[in-house]
Design a protein around this motif. Structure first.
Motif, PDB file in Angstrom:
ATOM      1  N   SER A 275      -2.467   7.352   1.412  1.00 25.53           N
ATOM      2  CA  SER A 275      -2.289   8.013   0.108  1.00 25.53           C
ATOM      3  C   SER A 275      -3.537   7.840  -0.746  1.00 25.53           C
ATOM      4  CB  SER A 275      -1.051   7.487  -0.614  1.00 25.53           C
ATOM      5  OG  SER A 275      -1.122   6.099  -0.793  1.00 25.53           O
ATOM      6  N   SER A 276      -4.344   6.818  -0.449  1.00 23.57           N
ATOM      7  CA  SER A 276      -5.578   6.649  -1.231  1.00 23.57           C
ATOM      8  C   SER A 276      -6.501   7.862  -1.049  1.00 23.57           C
ATOM      9  CB  SER A 276      -6.304   5.351  -0.899  1.00 23.57           C
ATOM     10  OG  SER A 276      -6.097   4.960   0.408  1.00 23.57           O
TER      11      SER A 276
ATOM     12  N   PHE B  99      -3.475  -0.672  -9.574  1.00 24.66           N
ATOM     13  CA  PHE B  99      -4.063  -0.595  -8.232  1.00 24.66           C
ATOM     14  C   PHE B  99      -5.579  -0.315  -8.320  1.00 24.66           C
ATOM     15  CE2 PHE B  99      -4.665   2.153  -4.293  1.00 24.66           C
ATOM     16  CZ  PHE B  99      -4.818   1.067  -3.452  1.00 24.66           C
TER      17      PHE B  99
ATOM     18  N   ASN C 166       1.081  -2.245  -7.982  1.00 25.97           N
ATOM     19  CA  ASN C 166       0.506  -3.322  -7.169  1.00 25.97           C
ATOM     20  C   ASN C 166      -0.737  -3.798  -7.922  1.00 25.97           C
ATOM     21  OD1 ASN C 166      -0.761  -4.874  -5.186  1.00 25.97           O
ATOM     22  ND2 ASN C 166      -1.622  -3.075  -4.172  1.00 25.97           N
TER      23      ASN C 166
ATOM     24  N   ASP D 224       1.840   7.271  -8.540  1.00 24.06           N
ATOM     25  CA  ASP D 224       1.624   6.630  -7.245  1.00 24.06           C
ATOM     26  C   ASP D 224       2.893   5.853  -6.875  1.00 24.06           C
ATOM     27  OD1 ASP D 224       0.907   4.840  -5.231  1.00 24.06           O
ATOM     28  OD2 ASP D 224      -1.020   4.320  -6.120  1.00 24.06           O
TER      29      ASP D 224
ATOM     30  N   TYR E 125       5.346   2.302  -3.006  1.00 27.01           N
ATOM     31  CA  TYR E 125       6.388   1.324  -2.646  1.00 27.01           C
ATOM     32  C   TYR E 125       7.794   1.796  -2.995  1.00 27.01           C
ATOM     33  CZ  TYR E 125       2.247  -1.589  -2.330  1.00 27.01           C
ATOM     34  OH  TYR E 125       1.013  -2.080  -2.000  1.00 27.01           O
TER      35      TYR E 125
ATOM     36  N   THR F 201       3.199   7.019   0.845  1.00 26.64           N
ATOM     37  CA  THR F 201       2.438   6.581   2.015  1.00 26.64           C
ATOM     38  C   THR F 201       3.327   6.185   3.190  1.00 26.64           C
ATOM     39  OG1 THR F 201       0.741   5.025   2.775  1.00 26.64           O
ATOM     40  CG2 THR F 201       2.323   4.169   1.188  1.00 26.64           C
TER      41      THR F 201
ATOM     42  N   SER G 146       2.045   3.768   5.016  1.00 26.98           N
ATOM     43  CA  SER G 146       1.452   2.445   5.288  1.00 26.98           C
ATOM     44  C   SER G 146       2.399   1.294   5.009  1.00 26.98           C
ATOM     45  CB  SER G 146       0.218   2.228   4.407  1.00 26.98           C
ATOM     46  OG  SER G 146      -0.749   3.213   4.616  1.00 26.98           O
ATOM     47  N   LYS G 147       3.374   1.503   4.143  1.00 29.84           N
ATOM     48  CA  LYS G 147       4.181   0.373   3.666  1.00 29.84           C
ATOM     49  C   LYS G 147       5.508   0.314   4.411  1.00 29.84           C
ATOM     50  CE  LYS G 147       0.739  -0.310   0.960  1.00 29.84           C
ATOM     51  NZ  LYS G 147      -0.199  -1.385   1.248  1.00 29.84           N
TER      52      LYS G 147
ATOM     53  N   ARG H  47      -3.358   5.223   9.091  1.00 22.31           N
ATOM     54  CA  ARG H  47      -3.815   5.885   7.872  1.00 22.31           C
ATOM     55  C   ARG H  47      -3.163   7.260   7.692  1.00 22.31           C
ATOM     56  NH1 ARG H  47      -4.016   3.458   5.100  1.00 22.31           N
ATOM     57  NH2 ARG H  47      -5.605   4.136   3.646  1.00 22.31           N
TER      58      ARG H  47
HETATM   59  C1  LIG Z   1      -0.130   1.081  -5.436  1.00 19.32           C
HETATM   60  C2  LIG Z   1      -0.790   1.516  -4.183  1.00 19.32           C
HETATM   61  N1  LIG Z   1      -1.114   2.795  -4.051  1.00 19.32           N
HETATM   62  C3  LIG Z   1      -1.723   3.263  -2.952  1.00 19.32           C
HETATM   63  C4  LIG Z   1      -2.032   2.427  -1.909  1.00 19.32           C
HETATM   64  C5  LIG Z   1      -2.793   3.030  -0.762  1.00 19.32           C
HETATM   65  O1  LIG Z   1      -2.205   2.898   0.432  1.00 19.32           O
HETATM   66  P1  LIG Z   1      -2.606   3.832   1.655  1.00 19.32           P
HETATM   67  O2  LIG Z   1      -3.938   4.427   1.386  1.00 19.32           O
HETATM   68  O3  LIG Z   1      -2.565   2.945   2.810  1.00 19.32           O
HETATM   69  O4  LIG Z   1      -1.542   4.895   1.672  1.00 19.32           O
HETATM   70  C6  LIG Z   1      -1.716   1.070  -1.983  1.00 19.32           C
HETATM   71  C7  LIG Z   1      -2.093   0.153  -0.889  1.00 19.32           C
HETATM   72  O5  LIG Z   1      -2.054  -1.025  -0.960  1.00 19.32           O
HETATM   73  C8  LIG Z   1      -1.091   0.606  -3.152  1.00 19.32           C
HETATM   74  O6  LIG Z   1      -0.793  -0.683  -3.295  1.00 19.32           O
END
Ligand SMILES: Cc1ncc(COP(=O)(O)O)c(C=O)c1O
Length: 373
Positions: free
Chosen positions: A97-98, A122, A176, A203, A206, A233, A235-236, A244
């Motif tokens: 998502s970044s 973040f 975060n 964002d 989570y 995302t 990722s979590k 990714r």
């Molecule tokens: C609040 C928040 N947004 C976005 C991300 C980005 O995660 P990713 O690029 O793995 O989707 C993170 C990763 O730690 C996060 O903590």
């Protein structure tokens, strides 16, 4: 060949940029200290791993890795659209998502305009803003002794920072590294009060972990706020951080616009296949939520037993107040074989952020913490 001043040649925003500091990899600590048992609770990864179905799907995609992936991400966008109740044209896929957050920054930020976000938010919001040459307007967070949301986003302070040059507002819900969250009513009022020409990145990395009844689903607001983009995302909760893959959901117009700066083939074929399979494995998601709930209880009880304060968190991590500079404790924990995350770079030098692990990993961390304290 004479040396050139590459830093001097760089774009102004890049010259002073401090890159993102990731959690320490297990391999690196193993090389440095020769430890055999290492527990990594540093990057908010899923301790259960990915769904077996996702792993199988990723493996199945390996036979075709000589081919470029589907640039359009057709199957993943169809699966997401169906699950989220949106149109495929409203989705933008990212390499995490970044990547999507970066696309928003590159589409709207430049020298002469600004982005607003909260202190302790973040870290990538600051980095992308600076990389684009835009100004960061950082709103002070709520105080550390706030009863509901210590160090959480202060929406009044954020609204106060918005001016005629603001193009983007970044909000992490939950945030975060604080784990704090914004309730539906307050966040909706904030969105309603913003000028329409300010793009809001909500964002929700989570979101799947949160069970608070007042926690909002940003997707429900998309028809009302054409300036809103919600990012999520794999990722979590889905445990696919290593592949990714993430996405943004917005009006078709906004999604189409930011897609103009999307790198071609930005989501690889194994990631696309795994993400589709992960979406279908609701059992794995439920198991991950349950492990997180139990682990959060275990860590909170452990902190209380040690007399440590913490920020109540709805994410898959907990930021613990060590009551003193946390850096030496971080180092001492490394020597015990536990990798957590120091958050001094988030303006929280007294805190360590710990990802919720498996029950035995949480217990190992609490034992080590007791020892180093
Ligand atoms: C609040 C928040 N947004 C976005 C991300 C980005 O995660 P990713 O690029 O793995 O989707 C993170 C990763 O730690 C996060 O903590």
């Amino acid at each position: 060949m004479s040396e050139i001043d590459v830093i001097g040649l760089a774009a102004p925003g890049i010259r002073k940029l401090h890159p993102y500091q990731p959690g320490k990899p297990i391999d690196e600590l193993q090389r440095e200290l020769g430890l055999s048992h290492i527990v990594k609770l540093a990057s908010n990864e899923n301790p259960l791993g990915a769904s077996g179905k996702a792993v199988e799907a990723a493996a199945g995609a390996l036979g075709d890795i000589h081919l470029y992936p589907d640039d359009d991400g057709y199957r993943l966008r169809q699966a997401l659209a169906q699950q989220l109740g949106v149109a495929p044209q409203q989705l933008v896929l990212g390499s995490g998502s970044s990547d999507v957050i970066d696309m928003v920054a590159r589409s709207f930020l430049r020298h002469g305009v600004n982005a607003v976000y909260s202190a302790h938010a973040f870290a990538m919001y600051a980095i992308y803003t600076q990389a684009c040459g835009a100004e960061s307007k950082v709103a002070p967070a709520l105080p550390a002794d706030h009863p509901d949301s210590p160090l959480g986003h202060d929406l009044t302070a954020m609204a106060d920072r918005v001016d005629e040059n603001t193009r983007v507002v970044f909000i992490a819900n939950p945030n975060n590294p604080t784990g704090t969250w914004l309730p539906r009513g307050a966040l909706k009022a904030f969105l309603s009060g913003l000028p329409e020409d300010v793009i809001v990145v909500l964002d929700e990395a989570y979101t799947e972990y949160v069970s608070e009844p007042e926690f909002p689903d940003g997707l429900r607001w998309l028809s009302e706020f054409p300036n809103l983009i919600v990012t999520r995302t794999f990722s979590k909760i889905h445990g696919l951080a290593g592949l990714r893959v993430g996405y943004g959901v917005a009006s078709a117009a906004l999604a189409g616009l930011i897609s103009r700066v999307r790198h071609p083939f930005n989501v690889n074929s194994a990631a696309q296949a795994a993400a589709v399979a992960a979406l279908g494995d609701t059992g794995h998601v439920a198991k991950s939520v349950e492990n997180n709930l139990q682990g959060m209880r275990q860590l909170v009880a452990g902190c209380e037993a040690l007399g440590l304060r913490y920020i109540p968190s709805v994410g898959n991590f907990l930021s613990i107040d060590m009551g003193r500079d946390a850096a030496p404790l971080f180092d001492a924990l490394l020597r015990e074989g536990v990798i957590v995350r120091p958050v001094a770079n988030y303006g929280m030098p007294q805190y360590l952020r710990v990802t919720i692990g498996l029950p035995e990993e949480n217990a190992f961390f609490l034992e080590a913490l007791k020892k180093v304290l």
